[in-house]
Design a protein around this motif. Structure first.
Motif, PDB file in Angstrom:
ATOM      1  N   SER A  73       0.819  -1.216   0.000  1.00 10.55           N
ATOM      2  CA  SER A  73       0.000   0.000   0.000  1.00 10.55           C
ATOM      3  C   SER A  73       0.853   1.265   0.000  1.00 10.55           C
ATOM      4  CB  SER A  73      -0.915   0.017   1.233  1.00 10.55           C
ATOM      5  OG  SER A  73      -0.166   0.078   2.429  1.00 10.55           O
ATOM      6  N   THR A  74       2.174   1.108  -0.018  1.00  9.13           N
ATOM      7  CA  THR A  74       3.089   2.242   0.075  1.00  9.13           C
ATOM      8  C   THR A  74       3.706   2.544  -1.282  1.00  9.13           C
ATOM      9  OG1 THR A  74       3.639   1.652   2.356  1.00  9.13           O
ATOM     10  CG2 THR A  74       5.140   3.151   1.228  1.00  9.13           C
ATOM     11  N   SER A  75       3.727   3.813  -1.652  1.00  9.57           N
ATOM     12  CA  SER A  75       4.412   4.233  -2.868  1.00  9.57           C
ATOM     13  C   SER A  75       5.898   4.390  -2.562  1.00  9.57           C
ATOM     14  CB  SER A  75       3.848   5.560  -3.381  1.00  9.57           C
ATOM     15  OG  SER A  75       2.483   5.428  -3.714  1.00  9.57           O
ATOM     16  N   ILE A  76       6.722   3.819  -3.401  1.00  8.23           N
ATOM     17  CA  ILE A  76       8.154   3.891  -3.154  1.00  8.23           C
ATOM     18  C   ILE A  76       8.649   5.308  -3.427  1.00  8.23           C
ATOM     19  CG2 ILE A  76       8.711   3.074  -5.486  1.00  8.23           C
ATOM     20  CD1 ILE A  76      11.164   1.665  -4.218  1.00  8.23           C
ATOM     21  N   SER A  77       9.395   5.854  -2.486  1.00  2.87           N
ATOM     22  CA  SER A  77       9.886   7.222  -2.610  1.00  2.87           C
ATOM     23  C   SER A  77      11.096   7.277  -3.538  1.00  2.87           C
ATOM     24  CB  SER A  77      10.285   7.758  -1.234  1.00  2.87           C
ATOM     25  OG  SER A  77      11.419   7.060  -0.739  1.00  2.87           O
ATOM     26  N   GLN A  78      11.469   8.489  -3.929  1.00  3.48           N
ATOM     27  CA  GLN A  78      12.640   8.654  -4.783  1.00  3.48           C
ATOM     28  C   GLN A  78      13.907   8.236  -4.041  1.00  3.48           C
ATOM     29  OE1 GLN A  78      12.688   9.442  -8.118  1.00  3.48           O
ATOM     30  NE2 GLN A  78      14.803   8.763  -7.865  1.00  3.48           N
ATOM     31  N   VAL A  79      13.966   8.523  -2.739  1.00  2.00           N
ATOM     32  CA  VAL A  79      15.124   8.110  -1.951  1.00  2.00           C
ATOM     33  C   VAL A  79      15.237   6.588  -1.959  1.00  2.00           C
ATOM     34  CG1 VAL A  79      16.217   8.142   0.323  1.00  2.00           C
ATOM     35  CG2 VAL A  79      14.965  10.149  -0.477  1.00  2.00           C
ATOM     36  N   ALA A  80      14.102   5.906  -1.766  1.00  7.52           N
ATOM     37  CA  ALA A  80      14.103   4.440  -1.770  1.00  7.52           C
ATOM     38  C   ALA A  80      14.508   3.901  -3.135  1.00  7.52           C
ATOM     39  CB  ALA A  80      12.737   3.915  -1.365  1.00  7.52           C
ATOM     40  N   LYS A  81      14.049   4.560  -4.213  1.00  4.86           N
ATOM     41  CA  LYS A  81      14.435   4.130  -5.561  1.00  4.86           C
ATOM     42  C   LYS A  81      15.940   4.246  -5.748  1.00  4.86           C
ATOM     43  CE  LYS A  81      10.084   5.372  -7.856  1.00  4.86           C
ATOM     44  NZ  LYS A  81       9.437   6.290  -8.832  1.00  4.86           N
ATOM     45  N   ASN A  82      16.515   5.337  -5.251  1.00  2.00           N
ATOM     46  CA  ASN A  82      17.960   5.510  -5.354  1.00  2.00           C
ATOM     47  C   ASN A  82      18.701   4.437  -4.557  1.00  2.00           C
ATOM     48  OD1 ASN A  82      17.757   7.777  -7.002  1.00  2.00           O
ATOM     49  ND2 ASN A  82      17.719   9.187  -5.272  1.00  2.00           N
ATOM     50  N   PHE A  83      18.169   4.111  -3.370  1.00  2.35           N
ATOM     51  CA  PHE A  83      18.780   3.060  -2.549  1.00  2.35           C
ATOM     52  C   PHE A  83      18.763   1.732  -3.296  1.00  2.35           C
ATOM     53  CE2 PHE A  83      18.380  -0.540   0.289  1.00  2.35           C
ATOM     54  CZ  PHE A  83      19.461  -0.368   1.141  1.00  2.35           C
ATOM     55  N   VAL A  84      17.614   1.377  -3.875  1.00  2.00           N
ATOM     56  CA  VAL A  84      17.491   0.106  -4.594  1.00  2.00           C
ATOM     57  C   VAL A  84      18.459   0.069  -5.773  1.00  2.00           C
ATOM     58  CG1 VAL A  84      15.958  -1.265  -6.046  1.00  2.00           C
ATOM     59  CG2 VAL A  84      15.119  -0.347  -3.879  1.00  2.00           C
ATOM     60  N   SER A  85      18.585   1.185  -6.487  1.00  2.00           N
ATOM     61  CA  SER A  85      19.513   1.236  -7.611  1.00  2.00           C
ATOM     62  C   SER A  85      20.941   1.014  -7.152  1.00  2.00           C
ATOM     63  CB  SER A  85      19.384   2.595  -8.311  1.00  2.00           C
ATOM     64  OG  SER A  85      20.326   2.716  -9.353  1.00  2.00           O
ATOM     65  N   MET A  86      21.329   1.665  -6.048  1.00  2.00           N
ATOM     66  CA  MET A  86      22.680   1.488  -5.507  1.00  2.00           C
ATOM     67  C   MET A  86      22.900   0.057  -5.031  1.00  2.00           C
ATOM     68  SD  MET A  86      23.162   4.977  -3.301  1.00  2.00           S
ATOM     69  CE  MET A  86      23.347   6.584  -4.078  1.00  2.00           C
ATOM     70  N   LEU A  87      21.885  -0.513  -4.386  1.00  2.00           N
ATOM     71  CA  LEU A  87      21.986  -1.892  -3.898  1.00  2.00           C
ATOM     72  C   LEU A  87      22.164  -2.853  -5.072  1.00  2.00           C
ATOM     73  CD1 LEU A  87      21.742  -3.996  -1.591  1.00  2.00           C
ATOM     74  CD2 LEU A  87      19.263  -3.934  -1.930  1.00  2.00           C
ATOM     75  N   SER A  88      21.396  -2.648  -6.134  1.00  2.00           N
ATOM     76  CA  SER A  88      21.499  -3.518  -7.308  1.00  2.00           C
ATOM     77  C   SER A  88      22.889  -3.431  -7.920  1.00  2.00           C
ATOM     78  CB  SER A  88      20.443  -3.113  -8.345  1.00  2.00           C
ATOM     79  OG  SER A  88      19.143  -3.231  -7.825  1.00  2.00           O
ATOM     80  N   ASN A  89      23.387  -2.202  -8.065  1.00  2.00           N
ATOM     81  CA  ASN A  89      24.727  -2.038  -8.636  1.00  2.00           C
ATOM     82  C   ASN A  89      25.783  -2.700  -7.764  1.00  2.00           C
ATOM     83  OD1 ASN A  89      23.803  -0.580 -10.821  1.00  2.00           O
ATOM     84  ND2 ASN A  89      24.076   1.398  -9.827  1.00  2.00           N
ATOM     85  N   TYR A  90      25.622  -2.557  -6.463  1.00  2.00           N
ATOM     86  CA  TYR A  90      26.596  -3.128  -5.519  1.00  2.00           C
ATOM     87  C   TYR A  90      26.622  -4.653  -5.639  1.00  2.00           C
ATOM     88  CZ  TYR A  90      29.366  -3.344  -1.209  1.00  2.00           C
ATOM     89  OH  TYR A  90      30.358  -3.540  -0.299  1.00  2.00           O
TER      90      TYR A  90
END
Length: 316
Positions: free
Chosen positions: A290-307
Motif C-alpha cells: 500500500s506504500t508508494s516507493i519514494s525517490q530516496v528508496a528508488k535511489n537506494f534500490v539502484s545502488m543496492l542492485s549495482n553493488y
C-alpha cells in the motif's frame, strides 16, 4: 507511558547498554533505569534482559519495540513540523535488513547524494518476523532480505500474507568466507567440498543455529563442527572471521572472479563456493504493497542492485 519513555527504550535497545544509552540521552543511568522499570511495571512484562555485558530485548521487548518505533517516528515528524518554522523538513529513509555489511556503505553513499538538501537515515537489523511487521506498519520504508532457494516458496507466501511486495535483485552462489588465518586461504582449488571444512570452527548467526533455517547446514551437507561461534550480529561474525581460522557461510556474485579479494574495509578474505551446490541465495527488497516507493528508496534500490551485481566495489 510518556513520549520520553518511548524514546529512552528505543535508545537503550539500539545501544545495548543502559550506561551507553544514558550517555547518549544526557541523563543519569538511574533516571533511565527507573524510566524503563516504570514501563515494565505498567505492562507487567520485562522489556530487557539485563546482564553484566549490557541488555538484550526479551521476546516481549522485541514486540514492544516493533509497536513503539512507528509511534516514535510519527511523534518526531510532528515535532519537526512544529519546529520547522516554515522551512522544509529533511528527507527521511529507514531501511531494515538481515544485517548485511554492505548496507552501511550504500547508506553512506545515499547521504552524500542528499547532503546538500538534508536527510535523516536509519539502519535497522532484524532476523525474524519483526522485520515484516515493521515494513508492514511503515516503521521501515524498505527491507532487504536474503532468501535461500530451498525456503523461497514459503517466504513468498509469508510476504503475501503480510501484504508485502518482494522484488529480487540477484541470485548468488553459496560458499564460505575465510580470512588469511585459515590454511584454506591458499587452497589451490576454485571450489571447496564440505569435508575440507571439518576441522575448522563455524561462525554463524543464531538464526542458523536454532532458528527456522537451522536445517540449512544439513541441506548443504556441511559437517557438524566440534567448535562453533554463535552470535546475534553479523558485525560480530565478520570481526571473528578476521581473528580466527573459522569460516562464515555466505554468498557472492562470482562473475567478477573467485578467490581472494579485499573489501572496502581493508579486510582480506577469500570466498570459496561449495562444490556441486544446488541451493542458491537470493537478495531482494520488500515494501508494503500500500506504500508508494519514494525517490530516496528508488535511489537506494539502484545502488543496492549495482553493488550486488558488481560485487564488492567502490560506491560513487
Amino acid at each position: 507511558m510518556t513520549n520520553n519513555q518511548i524514546r529512552y527504550i528505543i535508545e537503550t535497545a539500539q545501544a545495548g547498554s543502559i550506561n551507553m544509552a544514558a550517555r547518549n540521552l544526557f541523563i543519569s543511568q538511574s533516571a533511565l533505569s527507573n524510566a524503563i522499570m516504570s514501563v515494565e511495571d505498567e505492562f507487567n512484562n520485562k522489556i530487557f534482559n539485563r546482564t553484566s555485558k549490557g541488555v538484550t530485548l526479551t521476546s516481549f521487548g522485541k514486540l514492544f519495540i516493533a509497536y513503539i518505533t512507528p509511534i516514535n517516528r510519527q511523534l518526531m515528524q510532528l515535532y519537526a513540523m512544529r519546529n520547522a518554522n516554515g522551512s522544509t523538513a529533511p528527507l527521511t529513509f529507514t531501511v531494515i535488513s538481515n544485517g548485511f555489511f554492505y548496507i552501511s556503505d550504500i547508506i553512506a553513499a545515499l547521504e552524500r547524494r542528499y547532503r546538500s538538501s538534508g536527510i535523516n537515515l536509519a539502519i535497522l537489523e532484524d532476523y525474524g518476523g519483526n522485520m515484516l511487521e515493521m515494513i508492514h506498519n511503515n516503521s521501515a520504508d524498505l527491507g532487504v532480505v536474503r532468501l535461500w532457494s530451498c525456503y523461497r516458496n514459503n517466504n513468498l507466501e509469508q510476504f503475501s500474507t503480510m501484504s508485502l511486495l518482494y522484488r529480487p535483485i540477484a541470485m548468488l552462489q553459496i560458499g564460505v568466507n575465510i580470512s588469511e588465518n585459515n590454511p584454506l586461504y591458499g587452497y589451490e582449488g576454485q571450489n571447496i567440498t564440505p569435508d575440507l571444512l571439518r576441522n575448522y570452527p563455524m561462525i554463524l548467526h543464531e538464526s542458523l543455529h536454532n532458528g527456522p533455517y537451522a536445517d540449512i547446514l544439513s541441506r548443504l551437507g556441511l559437517p557438524v563442527p566440534r567448535n562453533r561461534f554463535i552470535v546475534d550480529s553479523r558485525a560480530t561474525m565478520y570481526e571473528l572471521l578476521d581473528v580466527t581460522n573459522g569460516y562464515v557461510l555466505d554468498s557472492r556474485n562470482l562473475e567478477s572472479g573467485a578467490g581472494p579479494y579485499e573489501t572496502k574495509h581493508n579486510r582480506r578474505w577469500r570466498f570459496l563456493p561449495l562444490e556441486n551446490c544446488t541451493i542458491y541465495s537470493e537478495i531482494g527488497w520488500l515494501i508494503d504493497e500500500s506504500t508508494s516507493i519514494s525517490q530516496v528508496a528508488k535511489n537506494f534500490v539502484s545502488m543496492l542492485s549495482n553493488y550486488l551485481l558488481r560485487d564488492i566495489t567502490q560506491m560513487d
